[in-house]
Write a protein that holds these residues in place. Structure first.
Motif, PDB file in Angstrom:
ATOM      1  N   ASP A 125       0.924  -1.258   0.009  1.00  0.00           N
ATOM      2  CA  ASP A 125       0.136  -0.002  -0.014  1.00  0.00           C
ATOM      3  C   ASP A 125       0.940   1.169  -0.062  1.00  0.00           C
ATOM      4  O   ASP A 125       0.435   2.306   0.269  1.00  0.00           O
ATOM      5  CB  ASP A 125      -0.812  -0.096   1.196  1.00  0.00           C
ATOM      6  CG  ASP A 125      -0.342  -0.347   2.442  1.00  0.00           C
ATOM      7  OD1 ASP A 125       0.881  -0.042   2.566  1.00  0.00           O
ATOM      8  OD2 ASP A 125      -1.027  -0.712   3.488  1.00  0.00           O
ATOM      9  N   ASP A 126       1.993   1.132  -0.553  1.00  0.00           N
ATOM     10  CA  ASP A 126       3.144   2.420  -0.777  1.00  0.00           C
ATOM     11  C   ASP A 126       3.486   2.340  -2.128  1.00  0.00           C
ATOM     12  O   ASP A 126       3.615   1.063  -2.806  1.00  0.00           O
ATOM     13  CB  ASP A 126       3.973   2.505   0.405  1.00  0.00           C
ATOM     14  CG  ASP A 126       4.958   1.576   0.398  1.00  0.00           C
ATOM     15  OD1 ASP A 126       4.891   0.411   0.066  1.00  0.00           O
ATOM     16  OD2 ASP A 126       6.167   2.036   0.846  1.00  0.00           O
ATOM     17  N   ALA A 127       4.274   3.377  -2.529  1.00  0.00           N
ATOM     18  CA  ALA A 127       4.707   3.163  -3.852  1.00  0.00           C
ATOM     19  C   ALA A 127       5.744   2.353  -3.988  1.00  0.00           C
ATOM     20  O   ALA A 127       5.935   1.657  -5.060  1.00  0.00           O
ATOM     21  CB  ALA A 127       5.317   4.878  -4.095  1.00  0.00           C
ATOM     22  N   ASN A 128       6.711   2.033  -2.889  1.00  0.00           N
ATOM     23  CA  ASN A 128       7.951   1.492  -3.233  1.00  0.00           C
ATOM     24  C   ASN A 128       7.371  -0.155  -3.505  1.00  0.00           C
ATOM     25  O   ASN A 128       7.793  -1.043  -4.209  1.00  0.00           O
ATOM     26  CB  ASN A 128       8.755   1.511  -2.099  1.00  0.00           C
ATOM     27  CG  ASN A 128       9.803   2.815  -2.084  1.00  0.00           C
ATOM     28  OD1 ASN A 128       9.860   3.148  -3.388  1.00  0.00           O
ATOM     29  ND2 ASN A 128      10.215   3.387  -0.946  1.00  0.00           N
ATOM     30  N   SER A 129       6.608  -0.684  -2.189  1.00  0.00           N
ATOM     31  CA  SER A 129       6.270  -2.058  -2.361  1.00  0.00           C
ATOM     32  C   SER A 129       5.383  -2.321  -3.483  1.00  0.00           C
ATOM     33  O   SER A 129       5.695  -3.640  -4.248  1.00  0.00           O
ATOM     34  CB  SER A 129       5.610  -2.301  -0.928  1.00  0.00           C
ATOM     35  OG  SER A 129       4.550  -1.656  -0.988  1.00  0.00           O
ATOM     36  N   LEU A 130       4.375  -1.519  -3.799  1.00  0.00           N
ATOM     37  CA  LEU A 130       3.539  -1.858  -4.821  1.00  0.00           C
ATOM     38  C   LEU A 130       4.204  -1.897  -6.395  1.00  0.00           C
ATOM     39  O   LEU A 130       4.340  -2.571  -7.136  1.00  0.00           O
ATOM     40  CB  LEU A 130       2.276  -1.202  -5.044  1.00  0.00           C
ATOM     41  CG  LEU A 130       1.239  -1.077  -6.320  1.00  0.00           C
ATOM     42  CD1 LEU A 130       0.677  -2.450  -6.150  1.00  0.00           C
ATOM     43  CD2 LEU A 130       0.231  -0.083  -5.920  1.00  0.00           C
ATOM     44  N   GLY A 131       5.086  -0.731  -6.414  1.00  0.00           N
ATOM     45  CA  GLY A 131       5.796  -0.486  -7.703  1.00  0.00           C
ATOM     46  C   GLY A 131       6.927  -1.668  -7.848  1.00  0.00           C
ATOM     47  O   GLY A 131       6.998  -2.006  -9.035  1.00  0.00           O
ATOM     48  N   GLY A 132       7.543  -2.062  -6.978  1.00  0.00           N
ATOM     49  CA  GLY A 132       8.312  -3.213  -7.063  1.00  0.00           C
ATOM     50  C   GLY A 132       7.565  -4.640  -7.631  1.00  0.00           C
ATOM     51  O   GLY A 132       8.261  -5.044  -8.560  1.00  0.00           O
ATOM     52  N   ALA A 133       6.543  -4.830  -6.890  1.00  0.00           N
ATOM     53  CA  ALA A 133       5.654  -5.893  -7.525  1.00  0.00           C
ATOM     54  C   ALA A 133       5.026  -5.679  -8.937  1.00  0.00           C
ATOM     55  O   ALA A 133       5.041  -6.585  -9.663  1.00  0.00           O
ATOM     56  CB  ALA A 133       4.587  -6.192  -6.388  1.00  0.00           C
ATOM     57  N   LEU A 134       4.635  -4.708  -9.520  1.00  0.00           N
ATOM     58  CA  LEU A 134       4.186  -4.314 -10.627  1.00  0.00           C
ATOM     59  C   LEU A 134       5.289  -4.343 -11.663  1.00  0.00           C
ATOM     60  O   LEU A 134       4.990  -4.766 -12.814  1.00  0.00           O
ATOM     61  CB  LEU A 134       3.514  -2.910 -10.736  1.00  0.00           C
ATOM     62  CG  LEU A 134       2.413  -2.808  -9.807  1.00  0.00           C
ATOM     63  CD1 LEU A 134       1.703  -1.374  -9.755  1.00  0.00           C
ATOM     64  CD2 LEU A 134       1.397  -3.703 -10.132  1.00  0.00           C
ATOM     65  N   LEU A 135       6.537  -3.932 -11.382  1.00  0.00           N
ATOM     66  CA  LEU A 135       7.663  -4.108 -12.067  1.00  0.00           C
ATOM     67  C   LEU A 135       8.033  -5.283 -12.315  1.00  0.00           C
ATOM     68  O   LEU A 135       8.106  -5.862 -13.578  1.00  0.00           O
ATOM     69  CB  LEU A 135       8.870  -3.221 -11.426  1.00  0.00           C
ATOM     70  CG  LEU A 135      10.292  -3.320 -12.354  1.00  0.00           C
ATOM     71  CD1 LEU A 135       9.935  -2.719 -13.588  1.00  0.00           C
ATOM     72  CD2 LEU A 135      11.256  -2.652 -11.682  1.00  0.00           C
ATOM     73  N   ALA A 136       7.868  -6.348 -11.443  1.00  0.00           N
ATOM     74  CA  ALA A 136       8.146  -7.649 -11.764  1.00  0.00           C
ATOM     75  C   ALA A 136       7.137  -8.333 -12.710  1.00  0.00           C
ATOM     76  O   ALA A 136       7.562  -9.373 -13.301  1.00  0.00           O
ATOM     77  CB  ALA A 136       8.401  -8.410 -10.482  1.00  0.00           C
TER      78      ALA A 136
END
Length: 460
Positions: free
Chosen positions: A182-193
């Motif tokens: 629920d923050d940019a870092n954790s969600l962004g990392g998952a979406l990038l992968a």
């Protein structure tokens, strides 16, 4: 390095010299950094025409600089100064091409000048890359020295992670339970992968907060499963449930405290215990090293005893095998000899012997080793250390969490390494990212988890 020139008086028409040079991707990066020419066409990973394949064309002036290398180092050699250079570019060179760069004296001119024919060809097929004529002022005085040294360069790129990501892309997409993204870092990392085709995220946590994080990123989450669970502890438990149900192959830490995640993982009823202790491994891509370096344990086991270190070693060996590495475990201490007053040296010696007796399987284990003679062959030879690990360790087992954490962060912030973090020993790999991790580190963590899961599935 020995350099010998040919003075103006020594030169004669027909004299020639040549240089063979294998072009590498690092050559393109170094030339871009030194020249300021950032044309994407000349970089290893940029696609300028949209066909999905990087052009990777070596800049013409880089190839021309190899001609300069022959003139300045061989013929005429040290003391040579350029006056004129005409060039005709006939073809393109790419990383992986081996070039033959040649100069030949055409004529000697008055006032110490000389004209030389220059050329560069690709050795594999003889294709011409460039040709031209150079006019130089030849040296008047003899130069013959063997003490010319130039500092080496290390390109700050992460080729090992790039290779791991490429291998993971070829695997079936792994379903991963991402806890509280629920923050940019954790969600962004998952979406990038997910974008790279490595994982299929199952987003576990408060749905409204996850969607808000997606809106902040400008990401469309309509294609992702969101499991609406309130509370960090409850979300972590739900992620464990997905693994038990066979719906998730790995767990990924999102925006929650590590302790809250580990508490759920270690729960005797609903957690993911699998017999071994949970241990943490940093897979580090250190610029200049020939392969990844693992550091363990740097995040979970505070002051591991001998039994814990057995699991630390075995988990790291298993992961190394999943990544296609030959596991060489260096068990670190302050010294490379057994000292009864230093417990870490005793543990290291015992672990080495346990590996000899088959109690630790799949890799070489040696210790105690000090840091220098674990990773540097020259230091190992100076101390008279032999065997398959000393000087070549690719798994570094720290004596405690302080040493492991400091070592990993030194590699990251001083040696410019990227680190992928994974918790092993559970029923499924656990991706343990830090808020300071770069996108490449997050992507590599997912790739490492996917590769380990794939091998674990084959073993079953």
């Amino acid at each position: 390095m020995r350099l010998v020139n040919r003075t103006y008086d020594e030169m004669k028409p027909g004299d020639s010299a040549e240089l063979r040079r294998l072009l590498t991707p690092d050559d393109l990066y170094v030339f871009a950094a030194s020249s300021g020419n950032f044309n994407p066409m000349h970089l290893p990973n940029a696609d300028t025409d949209g066909d999905g394949h990087p052009e990777q064309i070596a800049p013409g002036m880089f190839v021309a600089s190899l001609i300069s290398a022959v003139l300045g180092s061989q013929l005429p050699g040290p003391g040579t100064l350029y006056r004129r250079q005409s060039l005709e570019f006939l073809g393109s060179a790419h990383p992986g091409d081996e070039l033959l760069c040649r100069v030949e004296v055409l004529e000697k001119l008055p006032e110490g000048l000389a004209r030389l024919a220059v050329s560069a060809t690709r050795l594999s097929d003889g294709a011409p890359i460039l040709k031209g004529v150079a006019e130089v002022r030849a040296p008047r005085f003899k130069f013959d020295r063997d003490d010319v040294e130039v500092p080496g360069l290390i390109v700050q790129r992460h080729r090992h992670f790039e290779a791991l990501v490429e291998r993971a892309r070829a695997l079936p997409t792994a379903p991963v339970a991402v806890v509280c993204p629920d923050d940019a870092n954790s969600l962004g990392g998952a979406l990038l992968a997910a974008k790279e085709g490595i994982i299929r995220p199952i987003l576990v946590g408060e749905a409204s907060a996850i969607r808000a994080a997606g809106e902040a990123l400008g990401a469309d989450l309509s294609g992702f499963e969101i499991l609406d669970v309130r509370g960090d502890a409850e979300a972590a438990t739900a992620a464990c449930g997905l693994v038990h149900e066979g719906r998730a192959a790995a767990v990924m830490k999102g925006h929650l405290h590590t302790d809250d995640l580990l508490r759920a993982l270690l729960d005797k009823t609903t957690g993911l215990r699998a017999g071994r202790r949970f241990t943490h491994v940093f897979v580090m891509d250190v610029p200049g090293r020939p392969e990844p370096v693992m550091v363990t344990d740097a995040a979970i086991n505070i002051a591991p005893d001998l039994a814990a270190k057995v699991d630390i070693c075995q988990n790291a060996i298993d992961l190394a095998l999943s990544l296609g590495m030959e596991p060489r475990v260096g068990v670190l201490s302050a010294v490379e000899t057994v000292n009864p007053a230093i417990q870490s040296s005793l543990d290291a010696a015992l672990l080495s012997k346990m590996a000899d007796r088959g109690q630790i399987k799949g890799g070489l284990v040696e210790g105690p080793l000090a840091m220098d003679n674990a990773v540097d062959m020259g230091a190992a030879r100076t101390k008279g250390l032999k065997g398959g690990v000393a000087g070549r360790a690719n798994i570094l087992v720290a004596p405690d969490i302080d040493a492991g954490n400091m070592l990993a962060k030194q590699l990251s912030f001083i040696s410019h390494a990227e680190g992928a973090g994974l918790v092993l020993g559970a029923r499924a790999p656990v991706i343990l990212n830090s808020r300071s991790d770069s996108p490449m580190a997050r992507l590599a963590s997912c790739a490492v988890a996917a590769l380990h899961h794939a091998r674990s599935g084959e073993a079953k």
